[in-house]
Design a protein around this motif. Structure first.
Motif, PDB file in Angstrom:
ATOM      1  N   ALA A 198       0.825  -1.213   0.000  1.00 26.94           N
ATOM      2  CA  ALA A 198       0.000   0.000   0.000  1.00 26.94           C
ATOM      3  C   ALA A 198       0.859   1.264   0.000  1.00 26.94           C
ATOM      4  O   ALA A 198       0.542   2.231  -0.693  1.00 26.94           O
ATOM      5  CB  ALA A 198      -0.931  -0.004   1.210  1.00 26.94           C
ATOM      6  N   VAL A 239       8.898   6.482   4.278  1.00 27.74           N
ATOM      7  CA  VAL A 239       9.883   6.075   5.280  1.00 27.74           C
ATOM      8  C   VAL A 239       9.827   4.566   5.456  1.00 27.74           C
ATOM      9  O   VAL A 239       8.786   4.020   5.827  1.00 27.74           O
ATOM     10  CB  VAL A 239       9.588   6.753   6.645  1.00 27.74           C
ATOM     11  N   ARG A 251      10.549  -6.578   4.734  1.00 27.49           N
ATOM     12  CA  ARG A 251      11.217  -5.422   5.334  1.00 27.49           C
ATOM     13  C   ARG A 251      12.242  -4.897   4.312  1.00 27.49           C
ATOM     14  O   ARG A 251      13.444  -5.089   4.445  1.00 27.49           O
ATOM     15  CB  ARG A 251      11.912  -5.870   6.625  1.00 27.49           C
ATOM     16  N   GLY A 292       9.099  -2.248  -1.270  1.00 26.57           N
ATOM     17  CA  GLY A 292       8.106  -3.223  -1.751  1.00 26.57           C
ATOM     18  C   GLY A 292       7.453  -3.974  -0.600  1.00 26.57           C
ATOM     19  O   GLY A 292       6.419  -4.611  -0.778  1.00 26.57           O
ATOM     20  N   SER A 340       6.089  -6.581   1.874  1.00 29.19           N
ATOM     21  CA  SER A 340       5.809  -8.013   1.687  1.00 29.19           C
ATOM     22  C   SER A 340       5.626  -8.352   0.211  1.00 29.19           C
ATOM     23  O   SER A 340       5.780  -9.516  -0.171  1.00 29.19           O
ATOM     24  CB  SER A 340       4.578  -8.428   2.505  1.00 29.19           C
ATOM     25  N   MET A 382       1.249 -14.089  -6.005  1.00 28.30           N
ATOM     26  CA  MET A 382      -0.088 -14.478  -6.475  1.00 28.30           C
ATOM     27  C   MET A 382      -1.009 -13.254  -6.418  1.00 28.30           C
ATOM     28  O   MET A 382      -1.131 -12.612  -5.372  1.00 28.30           O
ATOM     29  CB  MET A 382      -0.629 -15.606  -5.601  1.00 28.30           C
ATOM     30  N   GLN A 388      13.666   3.419  10.668  1.00 29.02           N
ATOM     31  CA  GLN A 388      12.502   2.885  11.381  1.00 29.02           C
ATOM     32  C   GLN A 388      11.778   4.007  12.110  1.00 29.02           C
ATOM     33  O   GLN A 388      12.404   4.821  12.808  1.00 29.02           O
ATOM     34  CB  GLN A 388      12.945   1.802  12.382  1.00 29.02           C
ATOM     35  N   SER A 404       1.302   3.002   6.673  1.00 27.16           N
ATOM     36  CA  SER A 404       1.159   1.850   5.773  1.00 27.16           C
ATOM     37  C   SER A 404       2.204   0.819   6.172  1.00 27.16           C
ATOM     38  O   SER A 404       2.894   0.243   5.328  1.00 27.16           O
ATOM     39  CB  SER A 404       1.365   2.289   4.315  1.00 27.16           C
ATOM     40  N   ALA A 405       2.329   0.613   7.468  1.00 25.38           N
ATOM     41  CA  ALA A 405       3.383  -0.262   8.003  1.00 25.38           C
ATOM     42  C   ALA A 405       2.928  -1.716   8.102  1.00 25.38           C
ATOM     43  O   ALA A 405       3.648  -2.558   8.631  1.00 25.38           O
ATOM     44  CB  ALA A 405       3.855   0.260   9.359  1.00 25.38           C
ATOM     45  N   LEU A 435       2.697   0.764  15.807  1.00 22.30           N
ATOM     46  CA  LEU A 435       3.063   2.186  15.860  1.00 22.30           C
ATOM     47  C   LEU A 435       1.995   3.010  16.571  1.00 22.30           C
ATOM     48  O   LEU A 435       2.318   3.938  17.328  1.00 22.30           O
ATOM     49  CB  LEU A 435       3.290   2.725  14.446  1.00 22.30           C
ATOM     50  N   TYR A 471       0.406 -16.351   5.534  1.00 22.01           N
ATOM     51  CA  TYR A 471       1.071 -15.033   5.535  1.00 22.01           C
ATOM     52  C   TYR A 471       0.121 -13.886   5.194  1.00 22.01           C
ATOM     53  O   TYR A 471       0.538 -12.926   4.570  1.00 22.01           O
ATOM     54  CB  TYR A 471       2.250 -15.019   4.538  1.00 22.01           C
ATOM     55  N   ASP A 499      -3.491   0.233   4.721  1.00 16.54           N
ATOM     56  CA  ASP A 499      -2.771  -1.013   4.402  1.00 16.54           C
ATOM     57  C   ASP A 499      -3.703  -2.172   4.756  1.00 16.54           C
ATOM     58  O   ASP A 499      -4.906  -1.966   5.014  1.00 16.54           O
ATOM     59  CB  ASP A 499      -1.425  -1.103   5.144  1.00 16.54           C
ATOM     60  N   HIS A 536      -5.993 -13.567  -1.971  1.00 16.89           N
ATOM     61  CA  HIS A 536      -4.718 -13.310  -1.290  1.00 16.89           C
ATOM     62  C   HIS A 536      -4.640 -11.803  -1.044  1.00 16.89           C
ATOM     63  O   HIS A 536      -5.319 -11.026  -1.709  1.00 16.89           O
ATOM     64  CB  HIS A 536      -3.567 -13.866  -2.108  1.00 16.89           C
ATOM     65  N   HIS A 539      -2.260  -9.275  -1.053  1.00 21.59           N
ATOM     66  CA  HIS A 539      -1.485  -8.207  -1.693  1.00 21.59           C
ATOM     67  C   HIS A 539      -2.393  -7.342  -2.582  1.00 21.59           C
ATOM     68  O   HIS A 539      -2.353  -6.105  -2.497  1.00 21.59           O
ATOM     69  CB  HIS A 539      -0.343  -8.820  -2.515  1.00 21.59           C
ATOM     70  N   ALA A 540      -3.206  -7.977  -3.424  1.00 27.46           N
ATOM     71  CA  ALA A 540      -4.050  -7.193  -4.336  1.00 27.46           C
ATOM     72  C   ALA A 540      -4.982  -6.256  -3.554  1.00 27.46           C
ATOM     73  O   ALA A 540      -5.060  -5.052  -3.880  1.00 27.46           O
ATOM     74  CB  ALA A 540      -4.838  -8.115  -5.270  1.00 27.46           C
TER      75      ALA A 540
HETATM   76  C1  LIG Z   1       6.115 -15.015   2.556  1.00 25.89           C
HETATM   77  C2  LIG Z   1       4.878 -14.303   2.115  1.00 25.89           C
HETATM   78  C3  LIG Z   1       4.176 -14.778   1.018  1.00 25.89           C
HETATM   79  C4  LIG Z   1       3.008 -14.133   0.606  1.00 25.89           C
HETATM   80  N1  LIG Z   1       2.418 -14.503  -0.560  1.00 25.89           N
HETATM   81  C5  LIG Z   1       1.417 -13.748  -1.063  1.00 25.89           C
HETATM   82  C6  LIG Z   1       0.943 -13.959  -2.378  1.00 25.89           C
HETATM   83  O1  LIG Z   1       1.477 -14.772  -3.126  1.00 25.89           O
HETATM   84  N2  LIG Z   1      -0.103 -13.200  -2.813  1.00 25.89           N
HETATM   85  C7  LIG Z   1      -0.684 -12.247  -2.015  1.00 25.89           C
HETATM   86  O2  LIG Z   1      -1.649 -11.611  -2.450  1.00 25.89           O
HETATM   87  N3  LIG Z   1      -0.232 -12.013  -0.777  1.00 25.89           N
HETATM   88  C8  LIG Z   1       0.836 -12.699  -0.304  1.00 25.89           C
HETATM   89  N4  LIG Z   1       1.364 -12.394   0.905  1.00 25.89           N
HETATM   90  C9  LIG Z   1       0.730 -11.323   1.693  1.00 25.89           C
HETATM   91  C10 LIG Z   1       0.888  -9.937   1.057  1.00 25.89           C
HETATM   92  O3  LIG Z   1       2.159  -9.796   0.485  1.00 25.89           O
HETATM   93  C11 LIG Z   1       0.604  -8.882   2.130  1.00 25.89           C
HETATM   94  O4  LIG Z   1      -0.699  -9.053   2.636  1.00 25.89           O
HETATM   95  C12 LIG Z   1       0.700  -7.460   1.599  1.00 25.89           C
HETATM   96  O5  LIG Z   1       1.938  -7.263   0.961  1.00 25.89           O
HETATM   97  C13 LIG Z   1       0.518  -6.489   2.755  1.00 25.89           C
HETATM   98  O6  LIG Z   1       0.681  -5.185   2.301  1.00 25.89           O
HETATM   99  P1  LIG Z   1       0.797  -4.002   3.349  1.00 25.89           P
HETATM  100  O7  LIG Z   1       0.990  -2.752   2.563  1.00 25.89           O
HETATM  101  O8  LIG Z   1      -0.330  -4.076   4.305  1.00 25.89           O
HETATM  102  O9  LIG Z   1       2.117  -4.326   4.228  1.00 25.89           O
HETATM  103  P2  LIG Z   1       3.586  -4.689   3.789  1.00 25.89           P
HETATM  104  O10 LIG Z   1       3.690  -4.935   2.337  1.00 25.89           O
HETATM  105  O11 LIG Z   1       4.061  -5.748   4.713  1.00 25.89           O
HETATM  106  O12 LIG Z   1       4.393  -3.332   4.044  1.00 25.89           O
HETATM  107  C14 LIG Z   1       4.664  -2.796   5.302  1.00 25.89           C
HETATM  108  C15 LIG Z   1       5.986  -2.037   5.186  1.00 25.89           C
HETATM  109  O13 LIG Z   1       6.136  -1.207   6.330  1.00 25.89           O
HETATM  110  C16 LIG Z   1       7.478  -1.314   6.798  1.00 25.89           C
HETATM  111  N5  LIG Z   1       7.455  -0.964   8.215  1.00 25.89           N
HETATM  112  C17 LIG Z   1       6.841  -1.652   9.213  1.00 25.89           C
HETATM  113  N6  LIG Z   1       7.032  -1.023  10.389  1.00 25.89           N
HETATM  114  C18 LIG Z   1       7.767   0.088  10.112  1.00 25.89           C
HETATM  115  C19 LIG Z   1       8.293   1.149  10.925  1.00 25.89           C
HETATM  116  N7  LIG Z   1       8.093   1.202  12.249  1.00 25.89           N
HETATM  117  N8  LIG Z   1       9.018   2.127  10.317  1.00 25.89           N
HETATM  118  C20 LIG Z   1       9.224   2.110   8.964  1.00 25.89           C
HETATM  119  N9  LIG Z   1       8.760   1.116   8.162  1.00 25.89           N
HETATM  120  C21 LIG Z   1       8.041   0.126   8.735  1.00 25.89           C
HETATM  121  C22 LIG Z   1       7.844  -2.746   6.503  1.00 25.89           C
HETATM  122  O14 LIG Z   1       9.240  -2.946   6.524  1.00 25.89           O
HETATM  123  C23 LIG Z   1       7.197  -2.964   5.157  1.00 25.89           C
HETATM  124  O15 LIG Z   1       8.058  -2.584   4.101  1.00 25.89           O
HETATM  125  C24 LIG Z   1       2.528 -13.015   1.346  1.00 25.89           C
HETATM  126  C25 LIG Z   1       3.238 -12.540   2.445  1.00 25.89           C
HETATM  127  C26 LIG Z   1       4.408 -13.156   2.832  1.00 25.89           C
HETATM  128  C27 LIG Z   1       5.167 -12.609   4.003  1.00 25.89           C
END
Ligand SMILES: Cc1cc2nc3c(=O)[nH]c(=O)nc-3n(C[C@H](O)[C@H](O)[C@H](O)COP(=O)(O)OP(=O)(O)OC[C@H]3O[C@@H](n4cnc5c(N)ncnc54)[C@H](O)[C@@H]3O)c2cc1C
Length: 533
Positions: free
Chosen positions: A24, A43, A91, A94, A96, A103, A229, A259-260, A268, A468, A502, A513, A515-516
């Protein structure tokens, strides 16, 4: 890209500070910085996404326990034999989306009905579907991707070089009455089976950082801080004015957007004194805003893998060879282009009409304990799509600044186990179809083979694992809902100038799943934020 972009831009004051460069956060940074008159900071706690395993689809599981993984651990799970369970999260740039299995499965239109019933039409399927389409760019045969967008930043591709047995899985699904979704999994009803749509471009991973962030990093009004961080949100007189980070305070003139992720964002908020007052005090944090829903309503997809020995060669079991590496580097072909989870099926446990509550993932290799086994075997992963169980994230009283306490609450509701068992029985039947039976011999550990329900439950508790997909820990909800953390515009209740955008805002987990939907939430949020100006 990063060194330059870290120093580019004005001192330490921005219009928007986005925390977390994940699925996100990358969308938000890119969309908000489209307006050259605003200054945006993104950040990220992790570093740049340069690890070659990020590009290599097959290697996603090798990124676990590396610098690119937070490598969380759950609290002991009563429903899972008392185990503490490994929870990887991205971490790096991009987030997760740089370590996931690529997928791209937005979910079912029914997923968004309870969202809209709760907070209104901003989140109905009709309202969110255009945001999926806006993010997508179908790379496959135009005749086979009719449900996807074609002009967005994220490439969606069919498997580049699938294992021949993946077609046999689809034939097996047809034998048990599941239709093949030849137009992809982006439509309103994804009941049926399909090869997995992937975030790949020509056989290599295509993360949210690739699609959204990298092109935007050329803009002078976007500053990306890596290896930084955030420790807490600065709240003054009820307004978020910035964040406190490793590199000092980054000030936000307009808004701070968290969007952590589903663990990082509630963590946070709690570190900023926003949460359940008693819990905060117990952890030694002075409460500033009472918001008891923070960290609650944690939902995840649980999975168990049925693994069978193969009677035929399994190329993926011998994927990571110098020859395959060379083939991948030179031609982007061969088993290293495989994301392992090459096909999926969605269906209902009761066989009736309505949205699916179970998923199967076909992997032409044994996949167990977060990795592959170099043995000839096949895996059918069973996934519980609509758990009723809820977990919780809280501060660790001993070390509030350290990792939070993660309690997924798996199988805290009995009904989840009943539905899950029916999925496992369905998968057994699938291995026994005319299409798959000739490919397999006996069960492979830890799958015990066909056993009675009591033994099956024991196997689930001993070997079930996360897929995950944690969500729900900063849940969106209407006025008067005591568990709601954000409103329908993703504004944190009780604090001005602060939003969460997020996977944590999902009221209920999607039947796909995550991510989308996280990308869709980033897209939706960017419009909501721009509308507020
Ligand atoms: C191993 C694995 C396989 C997966 N496979 C799939 C798949 O195939 N298809 C699918 O749809 N989903 C999959 N997922 C789940 C999907 O990737 C996540 O649900 C999605 O990416 C979440 O997006 P988000 O923006 O909420 O968080 P994230 O993408 O996790 O982003 C959060 C970001 O915030 C950063 N952050 C956290 N805390 C702090 C802080 N205090 N200060 C600064 N930065 C911080 C993190 O480092 C990270 O970069 C998988 C996840 C994992 C771990």
């Amino acid at each position: 890209m990063s060194t330059e972009s870290r120093t580019r831009g004005p001192a330490e004051t921005f219009d928007y500070v986005v925390v977390g460069a994940g699925s996100a956060g990358c969308v938000l940074a890119a969309r908000l910085s489209e307006d050259p008159s605003v200054r945006v900071a993104l950040v990220e706690a992790g570093g740049r996404d340069t690890n070659p395993d990020i590009r290599t689809p097959y290697s996603f599981f090798k990124l676990m326990h590396t610098d690119e993984d937070w490598a969380f651990q759950s609290s002991p799970q009563p429903g899972m034999g008392g185990r503490e369970m490994f929870w990887p999260r991205g971490r790096t740039l991009g987030g997760s989306s740089s370590i996931n299995a690529q997928m791209w499965i937005p979910g079912h239109s029914e997923d968004y009905r309870p969202w809209a019933e709760s907070v209104g039409d901003l989140w109905s399927w009709e309202a969110v579907e255009p945001y999926f389409r806006r993010s997508e760019r179908w790379a496959g045969d135009p005749g086979r991707g009719g449900t996807y967008g074609t002009e967005g930043p994220l490439w969606i591709s069919p498997p580049r070089d699938p294992d021949p047995t993946t077609a046999r899985f689809l034939e097996a699904c047809a034998e048990v009455g599941l239709r093949e979704l030849t137009q992809g999994l982006g439509g309103p009803d994804h009941t049926g089976c399909a090869v997995t749509p992937l975030n790949q471009l020509r056989g290599a991973r295509w993360s949210a950082a690739d699609g959204y962030l990298r092109p935007a990093m050329e803009r002078p009004n976007l500053t990306v801080f890596t290896d930084t961080q955030v420790r807490r949100v600065v709240v003054e007189d009820g307004r978020a004015t910035g964040v406190e980070s490793d590199r000092g305070v980054l000030a936000a003139r307009r808004e701070v957007v968290l969007s952590a992720g589903a663990i990082g964002s509630p963590h946070l908020l709690m570190l900023s004194g926003i949460g359940d007052v008693d819990d905060l005090r117990a952890a030694g944090i002075s409460p500033t805003v009472e918001l008891p829903g923070v960290g609650r309503d944690l939902q995840d997809h649980l999975t168990l893998n049925l693994i069978m020995e193969a009677t035929v060669p399994v190329p993926l079991a011998d994927a990571d060879t110098p020859a395959n590496r060379a083939r991948f580097e030179e031609e982007r072909l061969g088993p290293l282009t495989s994301n392992i989870a090459e096909a999926v099926a969605f269906f209902r446990s009761d066989g009736g009409p309505g949205a699916p509550d179970l998923e199967l993932i076909w992997a032409p290799i044994p996949f167990t304990d977060h990795g592959t086994a170099a043995k000839p075997g096949f895996t059918l992963g069973v996934i519980l799509l609509q758990p009723e169980s809820r977990g919780r994230i809280t501060l660790s009283a001993a070390d509030p600044a350290g990792p939070p306490r993660i309690d997924p609450g798996y199988f805290s509701v009995d009904e989840d186990l009943r539905v899950f068992l029916s999925g496992l029985r369905f998968a057994e039947r699938l291995f026994d179809t005319a299409s798959l039976r000739p490919l397999v011999s006996g069960p492979m550990a830890p799958w015990p083979g066909t056993v009675d329900d009591a033994q099956l439950v024991k196997t689930v508790r001993e070997h079930g694992d996360t897929l995950y997909h944690p969500v729900g820990t900063c849940r969106m909800g209407p006025d008067g809902d005591p568990g709601a953390v954000v409103d329908e515009r993703l504004r944190v209740r009780g604090v001005r100038g602060l939003r969460v955008a997020d996977a944590s805002i999902m009221p209920t987990i999607t039947r796909g799943h995550t991510h989308a939907p996280a990308v869709m939430i980033g897209e939706r949020a960017s419009d909501l934020i721009r509308e507020a100006v």
